[in-house]
Scaffold this motif. Structure first.
Motif, PDB file in Angstrom:
ATOM      1  N   ALA A 262      45.330  28.132  46.049  1.00  8.36           N
ATOM      2  CA  ALA A 262      45.617  27.079  45.087  1.00  8.36           C
ATOM      3  C   ALA A 262      45.761  27.646  43.667  1.00  8.36           C
ATOM      4  N   ILE A 263      45.229  28.844  43.448  1.00  6.25           N
ATOM      5  CA  ILE A 263      45.292  29.472  42.130  1.00  6.25           C
ATOM      6  C   ILE A 263      46.179  30.711  42.139  1.00  6.25           C
ATOM      7  N   PHE A 264      46.124  31.479  43.220  1.00  2.50           N
ATOM      8  CA  PHE A 264      46.831  32.756  43.282  1.00  2.50           C
ATOM      9  C   PHE A 264      47.935  32.713  44.330  1.00  2.50           C
ATOM     10  N   LYS A 265      49.007  33.455  44.096  1.00  2.53           N
ATOM     11  CA  LYS A 265      50.063  33.626  45.091  1.00  2.53           C
ATOM     12  C   LYS A 265      50.099  35.063  45.612  1.00  2.53           C
ATOM     13  N   ASP A 266      49.546  35.972  44.856  1.00  4.11           N
ATOM     14  CA  ASP A 266      49.613  37.394  45.193  1.00  4.11           C
ATOM     15  C   ASP A 266      48.494  37.727  46.182  1.00  4.11           C
ATOM     16  N   GLN A 267      48.852  37.965  47.445  1.00  8.95           N
ATOM     17  CA  GLN A 267      47.850  38.233  48.467  1.00  8.95           C
ATOM     18  C   GLN A 267      47.079  39.517  48.191  1.00  8.95           C
ATOM     19  N   ALA A 268      47.737  40.517  47.615  1.00 10.32           N
ATOM     20  CA  ALA A 268      47.049  41.770  47.306  1.00 10.32           C
ATOM     21  C   ALA A 268      45.916  41.509  46.317  1.00 10.32           C
ATOM     22  N   HIS A 269      46.166  40.646  45.343  1.00  6.58           N
ATOM     23  CA  HIS A 269      45.125  40.332  44.360  1.00  6.58           C
ATOM     24  C   HIS A 269      43.994  39.537  45.001  1.00  6.58           C
ATOM     25  N   ILE A 270      44.347  38.641  45.908  1.00  4.39           N
ATOM     26  CA  ILE A 270      43.306  37.897  46.631  1.00  4.39           C
ATOM     27  C   ILE A 270      42.418  38.851  47.408  1.00  4.39           C
ATOM     28  N   ASP A 271      43.021  39.836  48.069  1.00  5.30           N
ATOM     29  CA  ASP A 271      42.243  40.824  48.822  1.00  5.30           C
ATOM     30  C   ASP A 271      41.284  41.597  47.909  1.00  5.30           C
ATOM     31  N   GLU A 272      41.758  41.931  46.720  1.00  2.00           N
ATOM     32  CA  GLU A 272      40.916  42.645  45.760  1.00  2.00           C
ATOM     33  C   GLU A 272      39.722  41.793  45.333  1.00  2.00           C
ATOM     34  N   LEU A 273      39.980  40.510  45.101  1.00  2.00           N
ATOM     35  CA  LEU A 273      38.904  39.609  44.697  1.00  2.00           C
ATOM     36  C   LEU A 273      37.881  39.415  45.809  1.00  2.00           C
ATOM     37  N   LEU A 274      38.373  39.313  47.046  1.00  7.98           N
ATOM     38  CA  LEU A 274      37.441  39.194  48.178  1.00  7.98           C
ATOM     39  C   LEU A 274      36.563  40.438  48.288  1.00  7.98           C
ATOM     40  N   ALA A 275      37.176  41.596  48.123  1.00  5.15           N
ATOM     41  CA  ALA A 275      36.405  42.842  48.189  1.00  5.15           C
ATOM     42  C   ALA A 275      35.367  42.905  47.075  1.00  5.15           C
ATOM     43  N   LYS A 276      35.722  42.367  45.914  1.00  5.37           N
ATOM     44  CA  LYS A 276      34.840  42.436  44.746  1.00  5.37           C
ATOM     45  C   LYS A 276      33.676  41.461  44.840  1.00  5.37           C
ATOM     46  N   TYR A 277      33.947  40.258  45.346  1.00  2.00           N
ATOM     47  CA  TYR A 277      32.915  39.211  45.285  1.00  2.00           C
ATOM     48  C   TYR A 277      32.411  38.730  46.647  1.00  2.00           C
ATOM     49  N   TYR A 278      33.201  38.921  47.716  1.00  2.00           N
ATOM     50  CA  TYR A 278      32.848  38.337  49.018  1.00  2.00           C
ATOM     51  C   TYR A 278      32.259  39.388  49.958  1.00  2.00           C
ATOM     52  N   TYR A 279      32.942  40.495  50.112  1.00  3.55           N
ATOM     53  CA  TYR A 279      32.482  41.544  51.038  1.00  3.55           C
ATOM     54  C   TYR A 279      31.568  42.516  50.300  1.00  3.55           C
ATOM     55  N   ARG A 280      30.411  42.102  49.967  1.00  2.00           N
ATOM     56  CA  ARG A 280      29.494  42.973  49.220  1.00  2.00           C
ATOM     57  C   ARG A 280      28.077  42.807  49.763  1.00  2.00           C
TER      58      ARG A 280
END
Length: 280
Positions: A262-280
């Protein structure tokens, strides 16, 4: 932060043209997706063994990977993507080309002849008139320069549907019924009745309502951050809030991905955010 009464009003006013609801209705119901596709492209398609909402092909770590609103592969060798676009970002033709390239990668298996290529179909339902001609349908074609009567068959069908068109003369009745439902909510045939029934079922679901309201609240907060701190900082903070909410409330990853899109269209950026905040 929006009050619950404001969020509840947004939920009450949300129609089938809301991206989240559109994805729920057509991305989770194979019969409705099939009916939608057949009315848009005016052709029969097969049955869908599987249907995916918010589908992404994570097969490259560098180049852009689109995330599809609704995606299906039928048993007649068709690969189909339908997108709802409410805002003109002035990049639609390039977006279609990238989406088409992603489908094309899956259209032919190793060892198959080129004539065995699967047909790829992309539809963009736009709540604006991209070309300003008041035409309800813009079919994109590839022709030979200087010989425009020669059509190049690449196994691709790309169509832009103008939901704002007012001249519907000569269009198939089932498409007119669909367009009318999207714009007014008026039910006029069996298919729009089935769509409306699913729409109302979802709107009556308390879990869906709370999920929708959560996304709306975070998106609004992101817009506020963007105004105060700049666009990128606002989106980053919004993503962090979305992911923290998903972790705390044990939401599944697919739901989180829907929120992030709903905020991002760039899947690569979404993956980076997940790695930064979700998979930790």
């Amino acid at each position: 932060m929006l009050t619950r009464s404001v969020l509840a009003k947004r939920w009450q006013q949300a129609t089938i043209k809301n991206n989240i609801i559109f994805n729920w209705v057509f991305g989770e119901n194979r019969a409705l997706f099939k009916g939608l596709v057949e009315r848009l492209f005016q052709r029969q398609v097969g049955n869908f063994a599987a249907l995916t909402s918010e589908r992404s092909f994570k097969n490259h770590q560098v180049f852009y990977r689109p995330r599809f609103d609704t995606y299906g592969e039928d048993d007649l060798d068709n690969i189909i993507n339908v997108e709802l676009q409410n805002e003109n970002r002035h990049d639609l033709e390039k977006r279609i080309a990238i989406y088409q390239a992603s489908l094309t990668q899956r259209a032919l298996a190793a060892g198959q002849s080129f004539n065995e290529r699967k047909q790829t179909l992309i539809a963009f339902l736009c709540d604006f008139d991209l070309y300003g001609r008041n035409r309800p349908v813009y079919k994109l074609k590839t022709t030979v320069e200087g010989q425009e009567d020669i059509l190049v068959d690449r196994g691709e069908t790309n169509v832009i549907f103008n939901l704002k068109a007012t001249d519907l003369a000569g269009l198939p009745a089932d498409y007119v019924a669909l367009l009318t439902y999207f714009n007014t909510g008026q039910v006029s045939d069996d298919f729009t009745a089935a769509v409306d029934q699913e729409f109302r079922r979802l709107k009556g679901n308390d879990t869906r309502r709370e999920y929708f309201m959560s996304i709306e609240s975070i998106i609004t907060m992101a817009e506020s951050y963007a105004r105060q701190e700049g666009y990128d900082e606002g989106r980053e903070e919004a993503a962090k809030l979305l992911i923290e909410d998903a972790v705390q409330n044990q939401r599944d990853l697919d739901s989180l991905l829907t929120s992030l899109k709903a905020i991002f269209k760039d899947q690569a950026h979404i993956d980076e955010l997940l790695a930064k905040y979700y998979y930790r």
